[in-house]
Design a protein around this motif. Structure first.
Motif, PDB file in Angstrom:
ATOM      1  N   ILE A 158       5.681   1.623  -0.755  1.00 21.77           N
ATOM      2  CA  ILE A 158       5.774   1.793   0.696  1.00 21.77           C
ATOM      3  C   ILE A 158       6.517   3.087   1.015  1.00 21.77           C
ATOM      4  CG2 ILE A 158       6.789   0.828   2.808  1.00 21.77           C
ATOM      5  CD1 ILE A 158       6.316  -1.946   1.599  1.00 21.77           C
ATOM      6  N   ARG A 159       5.928   3.873   1.924  1.00 23.61           N
ATOM      7  CA  ARG A 159       6.529   5.150   2.307  1.00 23.61           C
ATOM      8  C   ARG A 159       6.947   5.184   3.776  1.00 23.61           C
ATOM      9  NH1 ARG A 159       6.970   5.257  -2.185  1.00 23.61           N
ATOM     10  NH2 ARG A 159       6.288   6.772  -3.752  1.00 23.61           N
ATOM     11  N   PHE A 160       6.298   4.395   4.588  1.00 23.60           N
ATOM     12  CA  PHE A 160       6.595   4.415   6.026  1.00 23.60           C
ATOM     13  C   PHE A 160       6.965   3.012   6.488  1.00 23.60           C
ATOM     14  CE2 PHE A 160       5.012   3.556  10.341  1.00 23.60           C
ATOM     15  CZ  PHE A 160       5.755   4.469  11.073  1.00 23.60           C
ATOM     16  N   TYR A 161       8.005   2.928   7.335  1.00 23.36           N
ATOM     17  CA  TYR A 161       8.461   1.639   7.856  1.00 23.36           C
ATOM     18  C   TYR A 161       8.860   1.809   9.316  1.00 23.36           C
ATOM     19  CZ  TYR A 161      11.541  -2.431   8.522  1.00 23.36           C
ATOM     20  OH  TYR A 161      12.143  -3.570   8.981  1.00 23.36           O
ATOM     21  N   ALA A 162       8.265   1.007  10.189  1.00 21.49           N
ATOM     22  CA  ALA A 162       8.638   1.002  11.608  1.00 21.49           C
ATOM     23  C   ALA A 162       8.791  -0.441  12.052  1.00 21.49           C
ATOM     24  CB  ALA A 162       7.584   1.707  12.453  1.00 21.49           C
ATOM     25  N   ALA A 163       9.903  -0.742  12.707  1.00 25.15           N
ATOM     26  CA  ALA A 163      10.173  -2.118  13.120  1.00 25.15           C
ATOM     27  C   ALA A 163      10.751  -2.134  14.525  1.00 25.15           C
ATOM     28  CB  ALA A 163      11.143  -2.786  12.151  1.00 25.15           C
ATOM     29  N   ARG A 205      18.789   4.117   2.331  1.00 28.75           N
ATOM     30  CA  ARG A 205      18.739   2.669   2.520  1.00 28.75           C
ATOM     31  C   ARG A 205      17.514   2.054   1.845  1.00 28.75           C
ATOM     32  NH1 ARG A 205      18.799   2.601   8.953  1.00 28.75           N
ATOM     33  NH2 ARG A 205      17.166   4.131   8.445  1.00 28.75           N
ATOM     34  N   PHE A 206      16.472   2.859   1.655  1.00 28.71           N
ATOM     35  CA  PHE A 206      15.202   2.350   1.152  1.00 28.71           C
ATOM     36  C   PHE A 206      14.766   2.961  -0.180  1.00 28.71           C
ATOM     37  CE2 PHE A 206      15.215   2.055   5.755  1.00 28.71           C
ATOM     38  CZ  PHE A 206      14.730   0.785   6.004  1.00 28.71           C
ATOM     39  N   ALA A 207      15.297   4.126  -0.516  1.00 26.33           N
ATOM     40  CA  ALA A 207      14.756   4.916  -1.626  1.00 26.33           C
ATOM     41  C   ALA A 207      14.724   4.170  -2.953  1.00 26.33           C
ATOM     42  CB  ALA A 207      15.551   6.212  -1.769  1.00 26.33           C
ATOM     43  N   SER A 208      15.715   3.335  -3.220  1.00 24.55           N
ATOM     44  CA  SER A 208      15.782   2.647  -4.514  1.00 24.55           C
ATOM     45  C   SER A 208      15.183   1.248  -4.479  1.00 24.55           C
ATOM     46  CB  SER A 208      17.243   2.563  -4.971  1.00 24.55           C
ATOM     47  OG  SER A 208      18.015   1.824  -4.028  1.00 24.55           O
ATOM     48  N   THR A 259      10.343   6.666   3.270  1.00 22.95           N
ATOM     49  CA  THR A 259      11.355   5.794   2.670  1.00 22.95           C
ATOM     50  C   THR A 259      12.018   6.414   1.449  1.00 22.95           C
ATOM     51  OG1 THR A 259       9.616   4.703   1.395  1.00 22.95           O
ATOM     52  CG2 THR A 259      10.242   3.682   3.487  1.00 22.95           C
ATOM     53  N   THR A 260      11.324   7.338   0.770  1.00 22.95           N
ATOM     54  CA  THR A 260      11.918   7.954  -0.424  1.00 22.95           C
ATOM     55  C   THR A 260      13.051   8.904  -0.068  1.00 22.95           C
ATOM     56  OG1 THR A 260      10.323   9.790  -0.419  1.00 22.95           O
ATOM     57  CG2 THR A 260       9.728   7.801  -1.651  1.00 22.95           C
TER      58      THR A 260
END
Length: 243
Positions: A73-78, A60-63, A55-56
């Protein structure tokens, strides 16, 4: 998946609700988490799975606070939860505090688990709809019974879907006219309670045809069957049946 956290988020017109969460850090409540789910689950309108290995490294997620701060959180799967009609119901998400890759086998597991969640959600919605419909039918039946109980003449409700036209309900006047408790005839075939002397058992072909056509059918001089109840038969001068 061996991920430390997972959740199911369901969508409606204006919000995302976390309906089930599990894991090593809080994924089940709080305004910040609800807001983050609204952002992440709606990153794409595609029906394809969204996988962010780190995510870093994703703008879309870094901030996002849950990336920059606890729980980092570093990993996201949906995987999207898509109904049989093609509507997007929500998302099945897996989260990790370490960057990771999703291999083909894990992607298949994610997809299969999403399908299982969809079936459960749709079954639950169908059950809720049936319960609501049944509650409405009970309300209508009670209202009808309350009205019919005010009548001075006998009225019964027959289940004409059964071959012998089972008696489902008898109004309060039954007790007065026959001198017996109306509950004694509930669930009994019509022919075991009423008969027409010298005629075929009720319901006759003419009755069946009339009621099937939504028309009234009358029988004159019916009487209570001698073996129907433990009290002496009474005569009924007119018996009418209508759909």
């Amino acid at each position: 998946m061996q991920a430390p956290a997972a959740l199911v988020a369901l969508f409606n017109d204006d919000q995302v609700s976390v309906v089930q969460g599990d894991g090593a850090f809080n994924v089940g409540g709080g305004a910040a988490w609800q807001h983050s789910v609204s952002q992440w689950a709606l990153v794409t309108s595609s029906h394809q799975a969204t996988v962010v290995s780190d995510t870093t490294l994703d703008p879309r997620f870094a901030s996002h606070p849950l990336v920059c701060e606890e729980p980092f959180i570093r990993f996201y799967a949906a995987a999207p939860l898509v109904s049989a009609a093609g509507a997007r119901l929500g998302t099945l998400c897996f989260l990790d505090t370490q960057p990771r890759q999703l291999d083909a086998g894990q992607a298949l597991i994610l997809s299969n688990m999403a399908d299982m969640v969809v079936r459960h959600v749709e079954q639950d919605k169908a059950l809720q709809q049936r319960m609501a419909q049944n509650a409405e039918l009970r309300r209508i039946h009670k209202q009808m019974h309350d009205i019919v109980d005010c009548f001075e003449w006998c009225c019964v409700v027959l289940d004409t879907s059964t071959p012998d036209w089972t008696i489902m309900y008898a109004n309060a006047a039954w007790n007065k006219v026959t001198g017996s408790d109306r509950n004694e005839v509930l669930g009994r075939p019509l022919a075991s309670v009423l008969e027409v002397p010298g005629a075929a058992p009720l319901p006759g072909p003419a009755h069946i045809a009339s009621v099937a056509a939504g028309q009234e059918s009358k029988t004159l001089l019916a009487k209570l069957h001698a073996t129907a109840v433990a009290w002496a038969p009474a005569s009924l001068t007119e018996w009418a049946m209508a759909a």
